[in-house]
Design a protein around this motif. Structure first.
Motif, PDB file in Angstrom:
ATOM      1  N   VAL A 182      24.306  49.190  37.790  1.00  0.00           N
ATOM      2  CA  VAL A 182      25.672  49.045  37.302  1.00  0.00           C
ATOM      3  C   VAL A 182      25.918  47.547  37.102  1.00  0.00           C
ATOM      4  O   VAL A 182      25.756  46.767  38.044  1.00  0.00           O
ATOM      5  CB  VAL A 182      26.699  49.627  38.281  1.00  0.00           C
ATOM      6  N   THR A 183      26.276  47.168  35.904  1.00  0.00           N
ATOM      7  CA  THR A 183      26.466  45.744  35.632  1.00  0.00           C
ATOM      8  C   THR A 183      27.896  45.325  35.912  1.00  0.00           C
ATOM      9  O   THR A 183      28.842  46.117  35.822  1.00  0.00           O
ATOM     10  CB  THR A 183      26.114  45.416  34.183  1.00  0.00           C
ATOM     11  N   CYS A 184      28.051  44.061  36.272  1.00  0.00           N
ATOM     12  CA  CYS A 184      29.358  43.474  36.508  1.00  0.00           C
ATOM     13  C   CYS A 184      29.334  42.055  35.956  1.00  0.00           C
ATOM     14  O   CYS A 184      28.407  41.291  36.256  1.00  0.00           O
ATOM     15  CB  CYS A 184      29.686  43.448  37.994  1.00  0.00           C
ATOM     16  N   SER A 185      30.340  41.701  35.210  1.00  0.00           N
ATOM     17  CA  SER A 185      30.414  40.373  34.635  1.00  0.00           C
ATOM     18  C   SER A 185      31.850  39.868  34.665  1.00  0.00           C
ATOM     19  O   SER A 185      32.777  40.629  34.401  1.00  0.00           O
ATOM     20  CB  SER A 185      29.903  40.403  33.191  1.00  0.00           C
ATOM     21  N   GLN A 186      32.020  38.578  34.998  1.00  0.00           N
ATOM     22  CA  GLN A 186      33.354  37.985  34.982  1.00  0.00           C
ATOM     23  C   GLN A 186      33.337  36.701  34.143  1.00  0.00           C
ATOM     24  O   GLN A 186      32.335  35.988  34.121  1.00  0.00           O
ATOM     25  CB  GLN A 186      33.866  37.705  36.411  1.00  0.00           C
ATOM     26  N   ASN A 187      34.449  36.431  33.469  1.00  0.00           N
ATOM     27  CA  ASN A 187      34.529  35.279  32.569  1.00  0.00           C
ATOM     28  C   ASN A 187      35.480  34.208  33.085  1.00  0.00           C
ATOM     29  O   ASN A 187      36.030  33.421  32.295  1.00  0.00           O
ATOM     30  CB  ASN A 187      34.939  35.737  31.173  1.00  0.00           C
ATOM     31  N   MET A 188      35.693  34.171  34.404  1.00  0.00           N
ATOM     32  CA  MET A 188      36.658  33.245  34.988  1.00  0.00           C
ATOM     33  C   MET A 188      35.992  32.122  35.779  1.00  0.00           C
ATOM     34  O   MET A 188      36.666  31.368  36.472  1.00  0.00           O
ATOM     35  CB  MET A 188      37.613  34.039  35.893  1.00  0.00           C
ATOM     36  N   ASN A 189      34.676  32.042  35.706  1.00  0.00           N
ATOM     37  CA  ASN A 189      33.929  31.008  36.434  1.00  0.00           C
ATOM     38  C   ASN A 189      34.147  31.104  37.952  1.00  0.00           C
ATOM     39  O   ASN A 189      34.172  30.085  38.652  1.00  0.00           O
ATOM     40  CB  ASN A 189      34.297  29.602  35.939  1.00  0.00           C
ATOM     41  N   TYR A 243      32.967  52.969  42.206  1.00  0.00           N
ATOM     42  CA  TYR A 243      32.508  51.639  42.549  1.00  0.00           C
ATOM     43  C   TYR A 243      33.336  50.586  41.823  1.00  0.00           C
ATOM     44  O   TYR A 243      33.604  50.701  40.613  1.00  0.00           O
ATOM     45  CB  TYR A 243      31.031  51.471  42.179  1.00  0.00           C
ATOM     46  N   PHE A 244      33.704  49.552  42.573  1.00  0.00           N
ATOM     47  CA  PHE A 244      34.454  48.438  42.007  1.00  0.00           C
ATOM     48  C   PHE A 244      33.705  47.132  42.238  1.00  0.00           C
ATOM     49  O   PHE A 244      33.232  46.861  43.335  1.00  0.00           O
ATOM     50  CB  PHE A 244      35.833  48.305  42.654  1.00  0.00           C
ATOM     51  N   CYS A 245      33.669  46.337  41.202  1.00  0.00           N
ATOM     52  CA  CYS A 245      33.229  44.956  41.302  1.00  0.00           C
ATOM     53  C   CYS A 245      34.476  44.082  41.325  1.00  0.00           C
ATOM     54  O   CYS A 245      35.490  44.418  40.698  1.00  0.00           O
ATOM     55  CB  CYS A 245      32.355  44.605  40.101  1.00  0.00           C
ATOM     56  N   ALA A 246      34.432  42.977  42.063  1.00  0.00           N
ATOM     57  CA  ALA A 246      35.591  42.088  42.152  1.00  0.00           C
ATOM     58  C   ALA A 246      35.114  40.650  42.211  1.00  0.00           C
ATOM     59  O   ALA A 246      34.003  40.369  42.681  1.00  0.00           O
ATOM     60  CB  ALA A 246      36.444  42.420  43.368  1.00  0.00           C
ATOM     61  N   SER A 247      35.961  39.742  41.763  1.00  0.00           N
ATOM     62  CA  SER A 247      35.617  38.325  41.840  1.00  0.00           C
ATOM     63  C   SER A 247      36.841  37.521  42.235  1.00  0.00           C
ATOM     64  O   SER A 247      37.985  37.963  42.054  1.00  0.00           O
ATOM     65  CB  SER A 247      35.079  37.824  40.496  1.00  0.00           C
ATOM     66  N   SER A 248      36.608  36.345  42.796  1.00  0.00           N
ATOM     67  CA  SER A 248      37.699  35.437  43.138  1.00  0.00           C
ATOM     68  C   SER A 248      37.180  34.008  43.078  1.00  0.00           C
ATOM     69  O   SER A 248      36.002  33.749  43.330  1.00  0.00           O
ATOM     70  CB  SER A 248      38.284  35.750  44.519  1.00  0.00           C
ATOM     71  N   LEU A 249      38.085  33.108  42.778  1.00  0.00           N
ATOM     72  CA  LEU A 249      37.699  31.702  42.658  1.00  0.00           C
ATOM     73  C   LEU A 249      37.389  31.108  44.025  1.00  0.00           C
ATOM     74  O   LEU A 249      36.451  30.332  44.181  1.00  0.00           O
ATOM     75  CB  LEU A 249      38.834  30.924  41.989  1.00  0.00           C
TER      76      LEU A 249
END
Lengths: 113, 114
Positions: free
Chosen positions: B21-28, B89-95
């Motif tokens: 399962v791929t996950c990608s974020q564009n917020m650096n 399933y959840f992918c998550a990101s944070s700075l």
């Protein structure tokens, strides 16, 4: 170990009434963050509000406020003037340290017209 | 638009067939995590990553692998899926550190293993 408890599996509220969703937590770390997320039936997770353990005042975001009682280890979410669109699953979560976020079991809120 | 994307959104597979399962974020964002959501259990963290090439186990890592070769991508790998991995399933990101700042969640991937 960290633990989050949401004791209300489901709640039913009349439109325009205020509603309080309960959340208690357990931690021995003095530094932590408390979050509330909303999950509508479409499935996405929507951030609502954040409270830091050292914040002196309760957090507010529009109709959402967090009733933070540190001594009681509670972080209840208050929604004022509820709307039909508030019907969703609500999750309380606690963050501790650099990486870990622990979620409660969730409360399903239903707003009746 | 700032976002976290996941693919696929829905997947039905059979026991033992490897999947990613791929996950990608564009917020650096530095921090990325994977969670699974099961009824009555809330969301539980599977793995997290503090930066490129830095990953660590969450609460339920058994049966999963991850990698972080680029900052924006954080794929979840199931080498030999089993029916008990049927979940949302959840992918998550944070700075900043996930424990102290808002996380941005992807739309979710609903996986069924038969």
């Amino acid at each position: 170990a960290q633990k989050i408890t949401q004791t209300q599996p489901g709640m039913f509220v009349q439109e325009k009434e205020a509603v309080t969703l309960d959340c208690t937590y357990d931690t021995s770390d003095p530094s932590y963050g408390l979050f509330w997320y909303k999950q509508p039936s479409s499935g996405e997770m929507i951030f609502l509000i954040y409270q830091g353990s050292y914040d002196q005042q309760n957090a507010t975001e529009g109709r959402y406020s967090l009733n933070f009682q540190k001594a009681r280890k509670s972080a209840n979410l208050v929604i004022s003037a509820s709307q039909l669109g508030d019907s969703a699953m609500y999750f309380c979560a606690m963050g501790q340290g650099a990486q870990k976020l622990v979620f409660g079991q969730g409360t399903r809120l239903t707003i009746n017209p | 638009e700032a976002q976290v994307t996941q693919n696929p959104r829905y997947l039905i597979t059979v026991t033992g067939k490897k999947l990613t399962v791929t996950c990608s974020q564009n917020m650096n964002h530095e921090y990325m995590s994977w969670y699974r959501q099961d009824p009555g259990l809330g969301l539980r963290q599977i793995y997290y990553s503090m930066n490129v090439e830095v990953t660590d186990k969450g609460d339920v890592p058994e049966g999963y692998k991850v990698s972080r070769k680029e900052k924006r991508n954080f794929p979840l790998i199931l080498e030999s899926p089993s029916p008990n991995q049927t979940s949302l399933y959840f992918c998550a990101s944070s700075l900043y550190p996930a424990g102290l700042y808002e996380q941005y969640f992807g739309p979710g991937t609903r996986l069924t293993v038969t």
